[in-house]
Design a protein around this motif. Structure first.
Motif, PDB file in Angstrom:
ATOM      1  N   LEU A  66       0.825  -1.204   0.000  1.00  0.00           N
ATOM      2  CA  LEU A  66       0.000   0.000   0.000  1.00  0.00           C
ATOM      3  C   LEU A  66       0.860   1.255   0.000  1.00  0.00           C
ATOM      4  CD1 LEU A  66      -3.350   0.410   1.517  1.00  0.00           C
ATOM      5  CD2 LEU A  66      -1.724   2.136   2.166  1.00  0.00           C
ATOM      6  N   THR A  67       1.916   1.245   0.778  1.00  0.00           N
ATOM      7  CA  THR A  67       2.798   2.414   0.848  1.00  0.00           C
ATOM      8  C   THR A  67       3.496   2.642  -0.489  1.00  0.00           C
ATOM      9  OG1 THR A  67       3.137   1.909   3.183  1.00  0.00           O
ATOM     10  CG2 THR A  67       4.617   3.514   2.194  1.00  0.00           C
ATOM     11  N   LYS A  68       3.926   1.558  -1.147  1.00  0.00           N
ATOM     12  CA  LYS A  68       4.536   1.700  -2.476  1.00  0.00           C
ATOM     13  C   LYS A  68       3.524   2.263  -3.471  1.00  0.00           C
ATOM     14  CE  LYS A  68       5.986  -2.465  -3.111  1.00  0.00           C
ATOM     15  NZ  LYS A  68       6.615  -3.694  -3.590  1.00  0.00           N
ATOM     16  N   ALA A  69       2.293   1.798  -3.401  1.00  0.00           N
ATOM     17  CA  ALA A  69       1.255   2.311  -4.302  1.00  0.00           C
ATOM     18  C   ALA A  69       0.997   3.788  -4.044  1.00  0.00           C
ATOM     19  CB  ALA A  69      -0.037   1.509  -4.135  1.00  0.00           C
ATOM     20  N   LEU A  70       1.030   4.181  -2.793  1.00  0.00           N
ATOM     21  CA  LEU A  70       0.823   5.584  -2.433  1.00  0.00           C
ATOM     22  C   LEU A  70       1.954   6.457  -2.971  1.00  0.00           C
ATOM     23  CD1 LEU A  70      -0.972   7.572  -0.902  1.00  0.00           C
ATOM     24  CD2 LEU A  70       0.240   6.971   1.181  1.00  0.00           C
ATOM     25  N   VAL A  71       3.185   6.021  -2.803  1.00  0.00           N
ATOM     26  CA  VAL A  71       4.337   6.778  -3.307  1.00  0.00           C
ATOM     27  C   VAL A  71       4.305   6.850  -4.830  1.00  0.00           C
ATOM     28  CG1 VAL A  71       6.856   6.742  -3.518  1.00  0.00           C
ATOM     29  CG2 VAL A  71       5.793   6.361  -1.306  1.00  0.00           C
ATOM     30  N   ALA A  72       3.962   5.749  -5.477  1.00  0.00           N
ATOM     31  CA  ALA A  72       3.915   5.718  -6.939  1.00  0.00           C
ATOM     32  C   ALA A  72       2.761   6.546  -7.502  1.00  0.00           C
ATOM     33  CB  ALA A  72       3.798   4.275  -7.423  1.00  0.00           C
ATOM     34  N   SER A  73       1.804   6.887  -6.666  1.00  0.00           N
ATOM     35  CA  SER A  73       0.619   7.635  -7.106  1.00  0.00           C
ATOM     36  C   SER A  73       0.741   9.128  -6.865  1.00  0.00           C
ATOM     37  CB  SER A  73      -0.625   7.110  -6.384  1.00  0.00           C
ATOM     38  OG  SER A  73      -0.805   5.764  -6.643  1.00  0.00           O
ATOM     39  N   ASP A  74       1.941   9.646  -6.859  1.00  0.00           N
ATOM     40  CA  ASP A  74       2.186  11.078  -6.677  1.00  0.00           C
ATOM     41  C   ASP A  74       1.714  11.552  -5.301  1.00  0.00           C
ATOM     42  OD1 ASP A  74       3.276  13.467  -7.430  1.00  0.00           O
ATOM     43  OD2 ASP A  74       1.580  14.099  -8.651  1.00  0.00           O
ATOM     44  N   GLU A  75       2.167  10.837  -4.297  1.00  0.00           N
ATOM     45  CA  GLU A  75       1.824  11.168  -2.917  1.00  0.00           C
ATOM     46  C   GLU A  75       2.304  12.556  -2.531  1.00  0.00           C
ATOM     47  OE1 GLU A  75       2.687  11.809   1.169  1.00  0.00           O
ATOM     48  OE2 GLU A  75       4.261  11.302  -0.257  1.00  0.00           O
ATOM     49  N   GLU A  76       3.383  13.015  -3.137  1.00  0.00           N
ATOM     50  CA  GLU A  76       3.905  14.344  -2.798  1.00  0.00           C
ATOM     51  C   GLU A  76       2.929  15.446  -3.226  1.00  0.00           C
ATOM     52  OE1 GLU A  76       7.859  14.456  -4.410  1.00  0.00           O
ATOM     53  OE2 GLU A  76       8.595  13.050  -2.899  1.00  0.00           O
ATOM     54  N   ALA A  77       2.222  15.236  -4.330  1.00  0.00           N
ATOM     55  CA  ALA A  77       1.195  16.202  -4.745  1.00  0.00           C
ATOM     56  C   ALA A  77       0.029  16.197  -3.755  1.00  0.00           C
ATOM     57  CB  ALA A  77       0.695  15.881  -6.150  1.00  0.00           C
ATOM     58  N   LEU A  78      -0.309  15.028  -3.251  1.00  0.00           N
ATOM     59  CA  LEU A  78      -1.359  14.928  -2.240  1.00  0.00           C
ATOM     60  C   LEU A  78      -0.934  15.656  -0.970  1.00  0.00           C
ATOM     61  CD1 LEU A  78      -4.077  13.757  -1.328  1.00  0.00           C
ATOM     62  CD2 LEU A  78      -2.836  11.695  -0.624  1.00  0.00           C
ATOM     63  N   ASN A  79       0.306  15.470  -0.580  1.00  0.00           N
ATOM     64  CA  ASN A  79       0.835  16.159   0.595  1.00  0.00           C
ATOM     65  C   ASN A  79       0.775  17.672   0.414  1.00  0.00           C
ATOM     66  OD1 ASN A  79       2.276  16.503   3.097  1.00  0.00           O
ATOM     67  ND2 ASN A  79       4.116  16.828   1.900  1.00  0.00           N
ATOM     68  N   ALA A  80       1.185  18.153  -0.746  1.00  0.00           N
ATOM     69  CA  ALA A  80       1.146  19.599  -1.021  1.00  0.00           C
ATOM     70  C   ALA A  80      -0.286  20.128  -0.987  1.00  0.00           C
ATOM     71  CB  ALA A  80       1.790  19.887  -2.374  1.00  0.00           C
ATOM     72  N   THR A  81      -1.217  19.363  -1.515  1.00  0.00           N
ATOM     73  CA  THR A  81      -2.625  19.770  -1.501  1.00  0.00           C
ATOM     74  C   THR A  81      -3.153  19.851  -0.077  1.00  0.00           C
ATOM     75  OG1 THR A  81      -2.958  18.722  -3.657  1.00  0.00           O
ATOM     76  CG2 THR A  81      -4.933  19.199  -2.363  1.00  0.00           C
ATOM     77  N   LEU A  82      -2.822  18.850   0.725  1.00  0.00           N
ATOM     78  CA  LEU A  82      -3.262  18.855   2.124  1.00  0.00           C
ATOM     79  C   LEU A  82      -2.670  20.038   2.879  1.00  0.00           C
ATOM     80  CD1 LEU A  82      -2.970  15.050   2.890  1.00  0.00           C
ATOM     81  CD2 LEU A  82      -5.082  16.385   2.804  1.00  0.00           C
ATOM     82  N   LEU A  83      -1.405  20.325   2.625  1.00  0.00           N
ATOM     83  CA  LEU A  83      -0.775  21.492   3.261  1.00  0.00           C
ATOM     84  C   LEU A  83      -1.486  22.781   2.869  1.00  0.00           C
ATOM     85  CD1 LEU A  83       3.027  20.690   2.949  1.00  0.00           C
ATOM     86  CD2 LEU A  83       1.761  21.086   5.067  1.00  0.00           C
ATOM     87  N   ASP A  84      -1.804  22.905   1.596  1.00  0.00           N
ATOM     88  CA  ASP A  84      -2.477  24.103   1.097  1.00  0.00           C
ATOM     89  C   ASP A  84      -3.844  24.284   1.752  1.00  0.00           C
ATOM     90  OD1 ASP A  84      -2.796  26.382  -0.649  1.00  0.00           O
ATOM     91  OD2 ASP A  84      -4.142  25.131  -1.856  1.00  0.00           O
ATOM     92  N   VAL A  85      -4.620  23.216   1.796  1.00  0.00           N
ATOM     93  CA  VAL A  85      -5.968  23.301   2.370  1.00  0.00           C
ATOM     94  C   VAL A  85      -5.899  23.544   3.875  1.00  0.00           C
ATOM     95  CG1 VAL A  85      -8.104  22.017   2.782  1.00  0.00           C
ATOM     96  CG2 VAL A  85      -6.989  21.888   0.555  1.00  0.00           C
TER      97      VAL A  85
END
Length: 142
Positions: A66-85
């Motif tokens: 699951l963690t590999k799938a999360l990293v491969a799915s552009d998790e950093e963009a998700l992190n940036a979005t969460l930070l923004d919101v």
């Protein structure tokens, strides 16, 4: 089960990013933030299970599906979005305290996983798998 959920992670990540950035509906944005929280909790849970398994069995290989799938799915963009919101304030359009709070909780969960080295390990595993896939191609080319 991480191996089943991991097939859906790319869709969850894309859905969450799009909903948090583009949707104006509070319930939809709250649901997206909660989805992010649950995805990060699942990754954290996978790490805890892997750690317990590693401690109980002699050198059994641990697979962070699951963690590999999360990293491969552009998790950093998700992190940036969460930070923004999570950094928006009451005066901004689409601000919602519950959504911002769920985003902060998801970020806290991500931070705990990062401190355990989960995302770094997943990146290394992904890189290793890519290299293993390239080895037959390299031997054919030579």
């Amino acid at each position: 089960r991480p191996e089943i959920a991991s097939t859906h992670i790319p869709y969850f990540v894309k859905l969450a990013i799009d909903a948090l950035l583009l949707d104006t509906s509070r319930p939809v944005r709250r649901a997206a933030a909660l989805l992010c929280l649950e995805v990060y909790k699942a990754a954290e849970n996978e790490i805890e299970i892997a750690t317990k398994r590693k401690n109980n069995v002699n050198d059994e290989e641990v697979d962070f599906t699951l963690t590999k799938a999360l990293v491969a799915s552009d998790e950093e963009a998700l992190n940036a979005t969460l930070l923004d919101v999570s950094r928006k304030n009451e005066k901004e359009i689409n601000w919602d305290g519950a959504t911002a709070s769920r985003c902060r909780e998801a970020l806290d969960c991500r931070t705990r996983s990062c401190e355990l080295g989960a995302f770094t390990a997943a990146k290394v595993l992904i890189s290793h798998e890519k290299q293993k896939m390239m080895l037959p191609v390299l031997s054919i080319v030579k």
